[in-house]
Write a protein that holds these residues in place. Structure first.
Motif: not given
Ligand code: ADP
Length: 590
Positions: A298-305, A320-327
């Motif tokens: 669904v989403i490739r995001n190392a932070d979230l993983e 924690g804090e996660v930076t998403l880059r999908s949008l």
């Protein structure tokens, strides 16, 4: 496994039972009948023999065997019974049907033997003489207590066989009729049993398809009715529970989907169990498609993983804090905790994602603002400090220099005042707009525009700029007169400042179906495309030095934008470099 229909369960046993019982009945009836018939014949023969005995004994006493034979023939034909008279030696001396001399020794015949022994002999057997099965009854004839001869009566018993055969035929026919009736009865009975069962089956199938509102008809036998009632109850109960479960799920769904925070549930293998709309939006995915998929799909995001791994392995809630880059870049505050089932077994993790991008941007804006303000204030303050130090440096200055220095200090102090005034004005408008305390009242737009025109008259005439006002006196707006006047004056001030002397400036108000627009047009320097999107930001200036020279603070357009927003409207700009600009304030129509 092949399953038999109910009919085949009921019908063959019914037919077999009927046939077996009919056969048993036939056998019993025929045996009893035969026995009864034989007993009856035997008693009859015996009675006849008893009747004839005295006569026979008299004739024997007379010693007339020929007479005996003829009497036998005479009586025998009259009684329909064969009569035989046998001497103790076994010689036949009289017979109703045969000539005695042709007959063999009869001593061995079982009935004769029994009679010679003094009893009544009885026997059923095939007569070779007459070629028929006969019943024989032999009676001893006594004289002076001694058996002097045996009187035997006999009758064919074939008639009983024939009688029984007819009976058997009748019984066979009867059996067939009964078997036929059993078939009909079997069909009828099995139908009666199977029809309600069929209906119940259909009803149960309807239940299985999820139609739990339908009901089975309650009829038939007590057991069937009870079964139908129980199944109906079961369906109602099930329906009730399903309704409750659906309602609870809907409530939960409603709560989750109305949440601003993204909620995401994953299993131990990081496969998505469910997520709400907000989470789908944040992760840039489709809710239904994501369900059951691995998080990585669904989403490739190392932070979230990493965060989810931490949540899955920690018994305590994690943050924690996660930076998403999908949008675009989005900053998300994440909270995670373990999911446990009713037995307390861990089966995944629940993650709540809170989009703090806006907050972050606001923080950035605030930091930038503070830096900008400090910078803006720094310049005049440094100049003022510098000139004051020069005045105080102990050296003597000519009165002209002193005056010049003081004038410079005064100019910078004025600038400080202007910046502070603009800042205060901006923060007041922001505060009032946020609190909703901006007082708006229906006002004639033309009077507001005339007010703004008056404010700019002096500087306009200084630059020989003619301002043309085009506004119908019939346009009314819901506005705070002072604020709107300030906003228009700011736009006019800019139009004058950034136009060459003698160039015209136009203020035009127009009204469409849903809005009132105030356009401020100039034929000045215009603005490069790249600046247009940022021009309404605080302290944003295309040309800092020029702006400062013209006494600008870089806050004017920001004030315009906030005033427009406080009126429920907006501010916009169109510009062609070298040809001029059109600034507009859009207000909602009354
Ligand atoms: P300032 O006090 O510097 O005028 P503003 O917020 O009013 O600050 O304007 C921001 C910037 O936008 C100005 O520095 C100027 O470069 C540009 N600008 C504003 N109005 C005009 C205009 N009418 N023509 C050309 N440039 C303009």
């Amino acid at each position: 496994m092949m399953r038999k229909r109910l009919f085949w369960r009921i019908f063959p046993p019914l037919v077999i039972i009927t046939i077996v019982s009919l056969a048993a009945l036939t056998w019993y009836a025929s045996t009893a009948l035969r026995q009864f018939h034989l007993d009856h014949v035997a008693l009859d023969l015996e009675a006849q023999a008893h009747l004839l005995t005295p006569q026979m004994s008299d004739l024997l006493d007379d010693g007339n065997p020929a007479r005996l034979d003829s009497l036998s023939k005479q009586l025998g034909s009259r009684a329909g019974t064969r009569l035989t008279i046998i001497l103790p030696s076994g010689r036949v001396i009289g017979d109703s049907e045969e000539a005695p001399e042709t007959m063999d020794d009869h001593r061995d015949r079982p009935e004769v033997r029994a009679a010679l022994a003094g009893a009544i002999g009885r026997s059923v057997r095939f007569s070779h003489t007459l070629q028929k099965t006969h019943m024989y009854v032999a009676l001893p004839v006594r004289s002076d207590g001694k058996v002097i001869c045996v009187l035997r009566t006999s009758r064919p018993v074939t008639s009983i066989r024939e009688t029984l055969r007819t009976l058997y035929d009748d019984l066979l026919l009867g059996s067939m009729v009964v078997a036929l009736l059993a078939v009909v009865a079997g069909i009828w009975v099995s139908r009666r049993i199977s029809r309600p069962l069929e209906e119940m089956k259909r009803g149960a199938e309807r239940f299985a398809r999820g139609d739990l509102d339908s009901r089975l008809p309650v009829y038939g036998t007590e057991e069937m009715a009870a079964l139908a009632e129980t199944m109906n109850q079961m369906a109602a109960e099930l329906n009730d529970r399903i309704q409750k479960a659906v309602q609870q799920r809907n409530e939960l769904e409603a709560v989750l989907s109305s949440m601003v925070e993204g909620v995401l549930a994953v299993d131990n293998e990081q496969r998505i169990i469910s997520m709400n709309e907000a989470a789908a939006r944040l992760l840039g995915t489709n809710r239904d498609r994501a369900q059951g998929q691995h998080l990585l799909e669904v989403i490739r995001n190392a932070d979230l993983e990493r965060f989810i791994e931490k949540a899955l392995s920690s018994s305590e809630p994690v943050e924690g804090e996660v930076t998403l880059r999908s949008l675009g870049e989005r900053f998300v505050q994440a909270y995670g905790s373990i999911l446990t089932d009713s037995q307390g077994k861990e089966f995944g993790a629940l993650v709540v994602l809170n989009d703090i991008t806006k907050l972050r941007r606001l923080e950035g804006v605030r930091r930038e603002f503070v830096a900008n303000v400090s910078h803006e204030l720094r310049t005049p303050v440094t100049s003022i400090e510098g000139f004051i130090e020069t005045l105080l440096d102990g050296r003597s200055h000519t009165p002209e220099d002193t005056k010049r220095f003081l004038e410079i200090i005064s100019r910078h102090a004025d600038r400080l005042g202007t910046i502070i005034d603009d800042l205060l004005s901006l923060s007041r408008i922001e505060q009032e707009a946020e609190a909703g305390t901006v007082e708006l009242e229906e006002t004639q737009l033309e009077s507001i525009l005339l007010g703004a025109l008056q404010i700019c008259e002096v500087i306009a005439s200084e630059r020989q700029i003619e301002i043309q006002l085009i506004c119908s006196d019939r346009i009314n707006v819901r506005a705070n007169g002072a604020l709107l006047e300030e906003a228009v004056a700011n736009l006019m001030d800019n139009a004058i400042k950034y136009s060459d002397p003698g160039s015209p400036v136009t203020i035009e108000a127009s009204q469409s179906e849903d809005e009132v627009v105030i356009h401020v047009r100039d034929k000045g320097s215009g603005i490069e495309e790249e600046h247009l999107s940022r021009i309404f930001e605080r302290f944003y200036r295309v040309d800092k030095a020029r702006s400062r020279k013209l006494g600008g603070t870089g806050l004017g357009l920001s004030i315009v934008k906030h005033i427009a927003q406080a009126h429920g409207g907006s501010a916009a700009v169109e510009s062609i470099p070298g040809q001029g600009s059109v600034f507009s304030i859009h207000l909602p129509r009354l």
